[in-house]
Design a protein around this motif. Structure first.
Motif, PDB file in Angstrom:
ATOM      1  N   SER A 183     -51.507 -40.657 -13.499  1.00 47.37           N
ATOM      2  CA  SER A 183     -51.642 -39.560 -12.539  1.00 47.37           C
ATOM      3  C   SER A 183     -50.292 -38.950 -12.159  1.00 47.37           C
ATOM      4  O   SER A 183     -50.207 -37.772 -11.804  1.00 47.37           O
ATOM      5  N   ARG A 184     -49.212 -39.745 -12.243  1.00 46.01           N
ATOM      6  CA  ARG A 184     -47.888 -39.267 -11.843  1.00 46.01           C
ATOM      7  C   ARG A 184     -46.994 -38.916 -13.022  1.00 46.01           C
ATOM      8  O   ARG A 184     -45.889 -38.398 -12.851  1.00 46.01           O
ATOM      9  N   PHE A 185     -47.455 -39.196 -14.232  1.00 45.87           N
ATOM     10  CA  PHE A 185     -46.596 -39.123 -15.414  1.00 45.87           C
ATOM     11  C   PHE A 185     -45.926 -37.762 -15.571  1.00 45.87           C
ATOM     12  O   PHE A 185     -44.696 -37.662 -15.685  1.00 45.87           O
ATOM     13  N   TRP A 186     -46.714 -36.698 -15.579  1.00 45.18           N
ATOM     14  CA  TRP A 186     -46.138 -35.373 -15.846  1.00 45.18           C
ATOM     15  C   TRP A 186     -45.295 -34.865 -14.676  1.00 45.18           C
ATOM     16  O   TRP A 186     -44.316 -34.137 -14.887  1.00 45.18           O
ATOM     17  N   ASP A 187     -45.655 -35.248 -13.468  1.00 47.51           N
ATOM     18  CA  ASP A 187     -44.833 -34.867 -12.319  1.00 47.51           C
ATOM     19  C   ASP A 187     -43.451 -35.513 -12.398  1.00 47.51           C
ATOM     20  O   ASP A 187     -42.432 -34.899 -12.053  1.00 47.51           O
ATOM     21  N   ILE A 188     -43.423 -36.773 -12.861  1.00 55.33           N
ATOM     22  CA  ILE A 188     -42.135 -37.449 -13.053  1.00 55.33           C
ATOM     23  C   ILE A 188     -41.320 -36.731 -14.122  1.00 55.33           C
ATOM     24  O   ILE A 188     -40.110 -36.499 -13.958  1.00 55.33           O
ATOM     25  N   CYS A 189     -41.970 -36.363 -15.210  1.00 58.61           N
ATOM     26  CA  CYS A 189     -41.263 -35.664 -16.290  1.00 58.61           C
ATOM     27  C   CYS A 189     -40.674 -34.345 -15.806  1.00 58.61           C
ATOM     28  O   CYS A 189     -39.549 -33.974 -16.182  1.00 58.61           O
ATOM     29  N   ARG A 190     -41.429 -33.620 -14.967  1.00 62.19           N
ATOM     30  CA  ARG A 190     -40.924 -32.355 -14.431  1.00 62.19           C
ATOM     31  C   ARG A 190     -39.742 -32.589 -13.487  1.00 62.19           C
ATOM     32  O   ARG A 190     -38.701 -31.917 -13.572  1.00 62.19           O
ATOM     33  N   ARG A 191     -39.903 -33.548 -12.584  1.00 59.08           N
ATOM     34  CA  ARG A 191     -38.864 -33.809 -11.588  1.00 59.08           C
ATOM     35  C   ARG A 191     -37.560 -34.274 -12.234  1.00 59.08           C
ATOM     36  O   ARG A 191     -36.464 -33.882 -11.824  1.00 59.08           O
ATOM     37  N   GLU A 192     -37.670 -35.104 -13.271  1.00 55.86           N
ATOM     38  CA  GLU A 192     -36.486 -35.698 -13.905  1.00 55.86           C
ATOM     39  C   GLU A 192     -36.009 -34.912 -15.120  1.00 55.86           C
ATOM     40  O   GLU A 192     -35.044 -35.313 -15.778  1.00 55.86           O
ATOM     41  N   ASN A 193     -36.699 -33.821 -15.442  1.00 59.12           N
ATOM     42  CA  ASN A 193     -36.322 -32.989 -16.591  1.00 59.12           C
ATOM     43  C   ASN A 193     -36.318 -33.793 -17.895  1.00 59.12           C
ATOM     44  O   ASN A 193     -35.385 -33.743 -18.702  1.00 59.12           O
TER      45      ASN A 193
ATOM     46  N   GLU B  90     -57.740 -31.935 -16.113  1.00 59.08           N
ATOM     47  CA  GLU B  90     -56.882 -30.836 -16.564  1.00 59.08           C
ATOM     48  C   GLU B  90     -56.310 -30.067 -15.375  1.00 59.08           C
ATOM     49  O   GLU B  90     -56.963 -29.900 -14.344  1.00 59.08           O
ATOM     50  N   ARG B  91     -55.055 -29.613 -15.564  1.00 57.52           N
ATOM     51  CA  ARG B  91     -54.386 -28.799 -14.559  1.00 57.52           C
ATOM     52  C   ARG B  91     -53.881 -27.524 -15.212  1.00 57.52           C
ATOM     53  O   ARG B  91     -53.532 -27.525 -16.407  1.00 57.52           O
ATOM     54  N   PRO B  92     -53.845 -26.431 -14.467  1.00 56.11           N
ATOM     55  CA  PRO B  92     -53.381 -25.177 -15.071  1.00 56.11           C
ATOM     56  C   PRO B  92     -51.935 -25.221 -15.536  1.00 56.11           C
ATOM     57  O   PRO B  92     -51.538 -24.447 -16.402  1.00 56.11           O
ATOM     58  N   ASP B  93     -51.139 -26.150 -14.971  1.00 52.07           N
ATOM     59  CA  ASP B  93     -49.730 -26.239 -15.353  1.00 52.07           C
ATOM     60  C   ASP B  93     -49.452 -27.381 -16.318  1.00 52.07           C
ATOM     61  O   ASP B  93     -48.304 -27.818 -16.441  1.00 52.07           O
ATOM     62  N   ASP B  94     -50.473 -27.879 -17.025  1.00 47.68           N
ATOM     63  CA  ASP B  94     -50.271 -29.009 -17.935  1.00 47.68           C
ATOM     64  C   ASP B  94     -49.147 -28.757 -18.932  1.00 47.68           C
ATOM     65  O   ASP B  94     -48.347 -29.653 -19.226  1.00 47.68           O
ATOM     66  N   ALA B  95     -49.080 -27.557 -19.467  1.00 47.36           N
ATOM     67  CA  ALA B  95     -48.070 -27.262 -20.490  1.00 47.36           C
ATOM     68  C   ALA B  95     -46.722 -26.873 -19.893  1.00 47.36           C
ATOM     69  O   ALA B  95     -45.732 -26.733 -20.631  1.00 47.36           O
ATOM     70  N   GLU B  96     -46.678 -26.731 -18.587  1.00 49.65           N
ATOM     71  CA  GLU B  96     -45.428 -26.344 -17.931  1.00 49.65           C
ATOM     72  C   GLU B  96     -44.618 -27.590 -17.581  1.00 49.65           C
ATOM     73  O   GLU B  96     -44.536 -28.029 -16.438  1.00 49.65           O
ATOM     74  N   ASN B  97     -44.050 -28.193 -18.599  1.00 51.03           N
ATOM     75  CA  ASN B  97     -43.216 -29.378 -18.420  1.00 51.03           C
ATOM     76  C   ASN B  97     -42.073 -29.299 -19.418  1.00 51.03           C
ATOM     77  O   ASN B  97     -42.152 -28.583 -20.423  1.00 51.03           O
ATOM     78  N   PRO B  98     -40.976 -30.027 -19.169  1.00 48.96           N
ATOM     79  CA  PRO B  98     -39.795 -29.926 -20.041  1.00 48.96           C
ATOM     80  C   PRO B  98     -39.857 -30.780 -21.299  1.00 48.96           C
ATOM     81  O   PRO B  98     -38.941 -30.716 -22.126  1.00 48.96           O
ATOM     82  N   VAL B  99     -40.925 -31.591 -21.448  1.00 47.59           N
ATOM     83  CA  VAL B  99     -41.014 -32.502 -22.587  1.00 47.59           C
ATOM     84  C   VAL B  99     -41.231 -31.713 -23.880  1.00 47.59           C
ATOM     85  O   VAL B  99     -42.115 -30.851 -23.951  1.00 47.59           O
TER      86      VAL B  99
ATOM     87  N   GLU C 175     -51.393 -29.122 -27.884  1.00 48.53           N
ATOM     88  CA  GLU C 175     -51.609 -27.793 -27.326  1.00 48.53           C
ATOM     89  C   GLU C 175     -51.669 -27.828 -25.800  1.00 48.53           C
ATOM     90  O   GLU C 175     -51.069 -26.986 -25.124  1.00 48.53           O
ATOM     91  N   ARG C 176     -52.367 -28.829 -25.259  1.00 50.51           N
ATOM     92  CA  ARG C 176     -52.531 -28.901 -23.805  1.00 50.51           C
ATOM     93  C   ARG C 176     -51.214 -29.126 -23.093  1.00 50.51           C
ATOM     94  O   ARG C 176     -50.934 -28.492 -22.068  1.00 50.51           O
ATOM     95  N   PHE C 177     -50.375 -30.024 -23.637  1.00 52.77           N
ATOM     96  CA  PHE C 177     -49.137 -30.385 -22.949  1.00 52.77           C
ATOM     97  C   PHE C 177     -47.893 -29.742 -23.554  1.00 52.77           C
ATOM     98  O   PHE C 177     -46.783 -29.936 -23.047  1.00 52.77           O
ATOM     99  N   GLY C 178     -48.066 -29.013 -24.654  1.00 51.30           N
ATOM    100  CA  GLY C 178     -46.952 -28.272 -25.222  1.00 51.30           C
ATOM    101  C   GLY C 178     -45.858 -29.126 -25.819  1.00 51.30           C
ATOM    102  O   GLY C 178     -44.674 -28.807 -25.685  1.00 51.30           O
ATOM    103  N   ILE C 179     -46.220 -30.221 -26.484  1.00 51.21           N
ATOM    104  CA  ILE C 179     -45.208 -31.096 -27.084  1.00 51.21           C
ATOM    105  C   ILE C 179     -45.571 -31.392 -28.541  1.00 51.21           C
ATOM    106  O   ILE C 179     -46.705 -31.167 -28.976  1.00 51.21           O
ATOM    107  N   GLU C 180     -44.596 -31.896 -29.290  1.00 50.08           N
ATOM    108  CA  GLU C 180     -44.818 -32.319 -30.671  1.00 50.08           C
ATOM    109  C   GLU C 180     -44.847 -33.838 -30.729  1.00 50.08           C
ATOM    110  O   GLU C 180     -44.001 -34.506 -30.123  1.00 50.08           O
ATOM    111  N   ILE C 181     -45.810 -34.376 -31.479  1.00 48.61           N
ATOM    112  CA  ILE C 181     -45.991 -35.828 -31.556  1.00 48.61           C
ATOM    113  C   ILE C 181     -45.719 -36.318 -32.972  1.00 48.61           C
ATOM    114  O   ILE C 181     -46.260 -35.783 -33.947  1.00 48.61           O
TER     115      ILE C 181
END
Length: 530
Positions: free
Chosen positions: A248-258, A277-286, A304-310
């Protein structure tokens, strides 16, 4: 990366000399610069030496992620004492087994776990020193010498050089396997082997000095140590480290810590994907992530949802990384192609290579010296047994395609044999986990009344969801072979896991068919053979 810096001591000392006040790691509440880390490493090394520890001795570490763990790791590496990181969940005879098997002369342990040591004081035949991190603990046993970690470090001079000749092929660490398929084995790894793991990760992920790596895995595990901390040291980037995974906190941590990159293991991606799902799922620096396994059914949607490459990897504690499946050339369902430093084949039960596409045991051998484990500590029989016909036998089943891509099928122990058919628990789990009401599952084989095994599905539902047994089997019949459809279903609140997030299937096998297990044969449910 810098040529010639191939011991842990050398790379940290280099960074401390080049950029002493640069922050290297951020824990949840504390941070550590290169200079602070190196100074504490010197103090820890000299303290260990004052206690009588010498190069080649073994020293256990049972701590949560934090500055103390990094300090003792570095201190032991400076001195040439072999570190034995211990899973912090261990207790009882499992803990006693490791301390005795590795012949540990000392242990540094968090004060909250002291009683676990004391409970086995009469059986710990090698242990002499207990060094406590945290609150002062009364000397409840005269069987050991007691010390305060902070007290020991305060007595030492951080500028006092550590006199020890450390070479890349010297043993660095003994990592005990999770023991999910048998007695835990102590994997001896040299500095060179550890650097091989880190260098492979750097090449796969194209890390640079602008990256910031995030890990939630423990420092007693390869993932955090050599594909996060050592990678960051080599690439001159920094690390954010937490003690636990919070979906639940994972993406918020990623945003806060860049955060720009993270590693995953087990069901981590699936659990993240099942968060609301959240409207800002893809809005993260990862930008990127790598690990295993990569669930093929969610792979494109997750990216696609989180905007990252795996990217995906395949390997083991003994070998490091054997195959890589980079995001740029990802092949669905595969672990990837074999890395240049290894040879890999698929062998049948008689030890002969399997034809392309046929499943068998994955066997591996190195093309370069020193890049894999040296031995199983104190267990020459297991060491020899793992090397048959000049190949290291992984205990995994897999297959190769015409292009040289490796496909993981299952652990040999986890392949279920039912009415003459081999069933991959991994493949059945992938189907069941795709059900919208299911959080996660574990598939095991249980004894059949006739012969061989039956399939038991142990399932955790999403919070607030319900699911009829027949509905699940209807779902399965449309997506898997008839012989793989589970006979037994059991709903549980959670699956037993080790701290590496791997399901401890041996515990489920020991429980077997319980009173709360549903049996489709008792209710007359029929599986269609179509």
């Amino acid at each position: 990366m810098y040529k010639g810096l191939e011991t842990f001591r050398a790379i940290v000392e280099y960074r401390a000399a080049q950029q002493p006040q640069e922050r290297f790691i951020q824990f949840e509440q504390e941070s550590l610069t290169y200079q602070e880390w190196n100074d504490n490493g010197n103090k820890a090394a000299n303290a260990a030496q004052r206690l009588g520890l010498r190069k080649g001795d073994t020293f256990a570490v049972m701590l949560p992620n934090g500055p103390e763990f990094l300090s003792i790791w570095l201190g032991l590496a400076k001195l040439g004492v072999i570190e034995v990181p211990i899973n912090t969940a261990l207790k009882g005879d499992s803990l006693e087994y490791i301390l005795n098997k590795a012949e540990c002369k000392a242990i540094v342990v968090s004060s909250e776990w002291i009683e676990r040591i004391i409970a086995w004081k009469d059986e710990l035949i090698h242990l002499e020193h207990i060094i406590v991190v945290g609150e002062n603990v009364a000397k409840t046993s005269h069987a050991f010498h007691w010390h305060s970690f902070d007290g020991l470090l305060k007595q030492e001079d951080s500028t006092l050089p550590v006199e020890a000749d450390i070479q890349p092929d010297d043993p660095s660490v003994i990592l005990f396997t999770s023991g999910t398929t048998g007695p835990s084995k102590g994997v001896v790894l040299s500095h060179r082997a550890n650097f091989s793991v880190a260098k492979t990760a750097c090449g796969l992920m194209n890390y640079g000095e602008d990256d910031r790596l995030f890990t939630v895995f423990p420092l007693f595990h390869v993932n955090a140590r050599y594909t996060t901390v050592l990678v960051a040291l080599l690439m001159d980037c920094d690390v954010v480290m937490h003690n636990r995974f919070s979906a639940s906190r994972f993406w918020d941590i990623c945003r806060r810590e860049n955060i720009t990159a993270f590693n995953f293991m087990g069901s981590m991606l699936t659990i993240l994907m099942k968060q609301p799902e959240r409207p800002d799922d893809a809005e993260n620096p990862v930008k990127k992530a790598f690990g295993a396994p990569t669930p093929t059914e969610i792979y494109p949607d997750f990216q696609e949802r989180f905007g990252i490459e795996i990217s995906e990897v395949y390997g083991s504690t003994e070998l490091g990384t054997v195959a890589t499946n980079p995001a740029a050339m990802f092949r669905k369902g595969a672990c990837g192609q074999i890395v240049s430093i290894y040879e890999c084949e698929i062998h049948d039960e008689a030890g002969f290579p399997c034809p392309v596409g046929q499943s068998g045991e994955i066997v591996v051998r190195p093309k370069q010296p020193g890049i894999m484990f040296t031995e199983y500590y104190g267990n020459p029989e297991a060491t020899v047994q793992s090397w048959q016909d000049l190949w290291f036998h992984t205990g995994d089943t897999g297959r190769m395609d015409e292009a040289g891509y490796l496909y993981f099928v299952d652990r040999k122990k986890d392949v279920i044999r039912r009415k003459g058919e081999n069933i991959s628990s991994y493949e059945v789990e992938r189907v069941i986990n795709d059900h919208p009401n299911i959080y996660e599952s574990a598939i095991i084989g249980v004894p059949s009344e006739l012969a061989e095994e039956e399939v038991l599905a142990v399932i955790v539902l999403k919070a607030g969801e319900e699911l009829e047994h027949e509905e699940l089997l209807d779902f399965c019949q449309k997506r898997m072979a008839h012989f793989a459809v589970p006979r037994y279903i059991r709903f549980v609140e959670k699956l037993p896991r080790n701290t590496s997030q791997r399901v401890e299937k041996y515990k489920l096998r020991n429980e077997g068919v319980t009173e709360d297990t549903w049996d489709r044969e008792l209710v007359g449910y029929k599986v269609q053979r179509t």
